[in-house]
Scaffold this motif. Structure first.
Motif, mmCIF file in Angstrom:
data_model
loop_
_atom_site.group_PDB
_atom_site.id
_atom_site.type_symbol
_atom_site.label_atom_id
_atom_site.label_comp_id
_atom_site.label_asym_id
_atom_site.label_seq_id
_atom_site.Cartn_x
_atom_site.Cartn_y
_atom_site.Cartn_z
ATOM 1 N N GLY A 9 80.315 60.201 118.524
ATOM 2 C CA GLY A 9 81.529 59.633 117.949
ATOM 3 C C GLY A 9 81.868 58.248 118.448
ATOM 4 N N THR A 10 81.102 57.735 119.423
ATOM 5 C CA THR A 10 81.345 56.388 119.925
ATOM 6 C C THR A 10 80.456 55.384 119.197
ATOM 7 N N ALA A 11 80.911 54.150 119.122
ATOM 8 C CA ALA A 11 80.143 53.095 118.454
ATOM 9 C C ALA A 11 79.091 52.563 119.422
ATOM 10 N N TYR A 12 77.828 52.898 119.168
ATOM 11 C CA TYR A 12 76.741 52.445 120.038
ATOM 12 C C TYR A 12 76.381 50.989 119.742
ATOM 13 N N ALA A 13 76.565 50.577 118.499
ATOM 14 C CA ALA A 13 76.369 49.176 118.116
ATOM 15 C C ALA A 13 77.542 48.745 117.258
ATOM 16 N N LYS A 14 77.906 47.453 117.395
ATOM 17 C CA LYS A 14 79.033 46.910 116.637
ATOM 18 C C LYS A 14 78.616 45.586 116.001
ATOM 19 N N VAL A 15 78.893 45.461 114.722
ATOM 20 C CA VAL A 15 78.631 44.230 113.971
ATOM 21 C C VAL A 15 79.987 43.629 113.634
ATOM 22 N N ARG A 16 80.193 42.380 114.035
ATOM 23 C CA ARG A 16 81.493 41.763 113.832
ATOM 24 C C ARG A 16 81.345 40.383 113.192
ATOM 25 N N GLU A 191 68.472 65.462 111.774
ATOM 26 C CA GLU A 191 68.324 66.163 113.054
ATOM 27 C C GLU A 191 68.582 65.220 114.221
ATOM 28 N N ARG A 192 68.024 64.000 114.131
ATOM 29 C CA ARG A 192 68.230 63.046 115.217
ATOM 30 C C ARG A 192 69.710 62.704 115.370
ATOM 31 N N ALA A 193 70.407 62.559 114.241
ATOM 32 C CA ALA A 193 71.848 62.299 114.314
ATOM 33 C C ALA A 193 72.578 63.492 114.924
ATOM 34 N N ALA A 194 72.184 64.685 114.533
ATOM 35 C CA ALA A 194 72.829 65.887 115.067
ATOM 36 C C ALA A 194 72.609 66.020 116.566
ATOM 37 N N GLN A 195 71.511 65.463 117.063
ATOM 38 C CA GLN A 195 71.209 65.493 118.496
ATOM 39 C C GLN A 195 71.924 64.378 119.259
ATOM 40 N N GLY A 196 72.663 63.521 118.541
ATOM 41 C CA GLY A 196 73.475 62.510 119.201
ATOM 42 C C GLY A 196 73.046 61.079 118.996
ATOM 43 N N ASP A 197 71.934 60.854 118.290
ATOM 44 C CA ASP A 197 71.490 59.481 118.061
ATOM 45 C C ASP A 197 72.326 58.817 116.969
ATOM 46 N N ALA A 198 72.370 57.494 117.020
ATOM 47 C CA ALA A 198 72.959 56.705 115.938
ATOM 48 C C ALA A 198 71.823 56.335 114.988
ATOM 49 N N VAL A 199 71.890 56.786 113.750
ATOM 50 C CA VAL A 199 70.797 56.621 112.796
ATOM 51 C C VAL A 199 71.281 55.802 111.601
ATOM 52 N N VAL A 200 70.538 54.746 111.274
ATOM 53 C CA VAL A 200 70.851 53.904 110.118
ATOM 54 C C VAL A 200 69.640 53.912 109.199
ATOM 55 N N VAL A 201 69.864 54.201 107.926
ATOM 56 C CA VAL A 201 68.776 54.303 106.957
ATOM 57 C C VAL A 201 69.103 53.444 105.746
ATOM 58 N N VAL A 202 68.193 52.548 105.391
ATOM 59 C CA VAL A 202 68.309 51.800 104.136
ATOM 60 C C VAL A 202 67.721 52.666 103.030
ATOM 61 N N LEU A 203 68.504 52.906 101.978
ATOM 62 C CA LEU A 203 68.056 53.760 100.874
ATOM 63 C C LEU A 203 68.384 53.113 99.531
ATOM 64 N N HIS A 204 67.497 53.343 98.565
ATOM 65 C CA HIS A 204 67.808 52.977 97.182
ATOM 66 C C HIS A 204 68.307 54.184 96.398
#
Length: 264
Positions: A9-16, A191-204
């Motif tokens: 629930g914490t922001a591991y990366a921030k884009v400003r 699964e990786r997100a459920a384990q606590g990772d921050a996951v970003v996926v580019v999708l069409h």
């Protein structure tokens, strides 16, 4: 130093207020975004909207012309290359290798940032786990260059997973895959997100984004036009405007997940 796993629930990366351009062409214009641990964020939008560029800026591979990106509490550019690699793993759109490495050697490359650390002792076990997870163990001895496009995509994903970074950035990981492997890859990402990772996926594929993402960020002309849960963001008005084509958004008859179809 070995990174601490982020709290869910914490922001591991921030884009400003990030801006970025190539040769005088502005690609990103004042982007603000939080990348949250324990969450899968999908970046969607038309071709040329800035999705892959934003992923590169997040990874620290490109420096913004304005604004800032923070990773694990520090500007991403301040982390040395190895420290960056311990904190984020990146799957590019078209993985390429110049030498005839085997599949197993490619996956082992994901362990390189952990060399000369106590975690190095886990290399073999982790590589075996990710070969099995991505269904690539059966051709572990084959040359990476001899694989099909879909096989290369899965092997490259195994390399990224083996890196065990707290933030995983995947650029169109399903593009070369059939339905079975598309679902498998996004299932792994979840699964990786459920384990606590921050996951970003580019999708069409908006249906895949709606089915797997906790949040979606819709990019248009370098701007995040909306960000939130798919059910809230995927509206007919917004998507029709962004994609410049009339769409219908219908609830899936069993799950209620939004289905986006072109109006014909």
């Amino acid at each position: 130093m070995t990174p601490q796993r982020p709290a869910a629930g914490t922001a591991y990366a921030k884009v400003r207020a990030v801006c970025f351009g190539y040769g005088g062409t502005e690609v990103l214009r004042g982007v603000d975004l939080d990348i949250v641990a324990g969450e899968l964020l999908a970046l969607v939008g038309p071709n040329g909207s800035g999705k892959s560029t934003l992923l590169s800026v997040l990874a620290g591979d490109e420096r913004p012309t304005a604004g800032a990106v923070h990773l694990d509490g520090r500007p991403v550019a301040e982390w040395p290359a190895r420290e960056q690699a311990l904190r984020r793993a990146v799957l590019p759109q078209q993985p390429t290798l110049s030498f005839p490495f085997t599949v197993e050697e490619v996956v082992m490359m994901g362990r390189a940032p952990w060399a000369r650390t106590p975690q190095e002792r886990d290399d073999d076990e982790i590589v075996e786990t990710e070969l099995a997870r991505t269904s690539t163990a059966g051709f572990r001895a084959r040359s990476f260059g001899a694989l099909s496009g879909g096989e290369r995509a899965r092997v490259s994903l195994a390399r990224v997973l083996a890196q065990r970074a707290p933030m995983v950035l995947l650029d169109e990981p399903t593009a070369a895959l059939d339905i079975h492997h598309q679902e498998a890859v996004l299932g792994i990402a979840r699964e990786r997100a459920a384990q606590g990772d921050a996951v970003v996926v580019v999708l069409h594929d908006l249906a895949l984004a709606a089915a797997y993402a906790d949040r979606v960020a819709v990019l248009s002309e370098g701007v995040v036009t909306a960000c939130g849960p798919p059910a809230a963001v995927f509206t007919e008005e917004l998507l029709s405007r962004v994609y410049q084509h009339a769409v219908e958004v219908l609830p899936h008859p069993r799950t209620g997940v939004p289905l986006v179809v072109a109006r014909r």
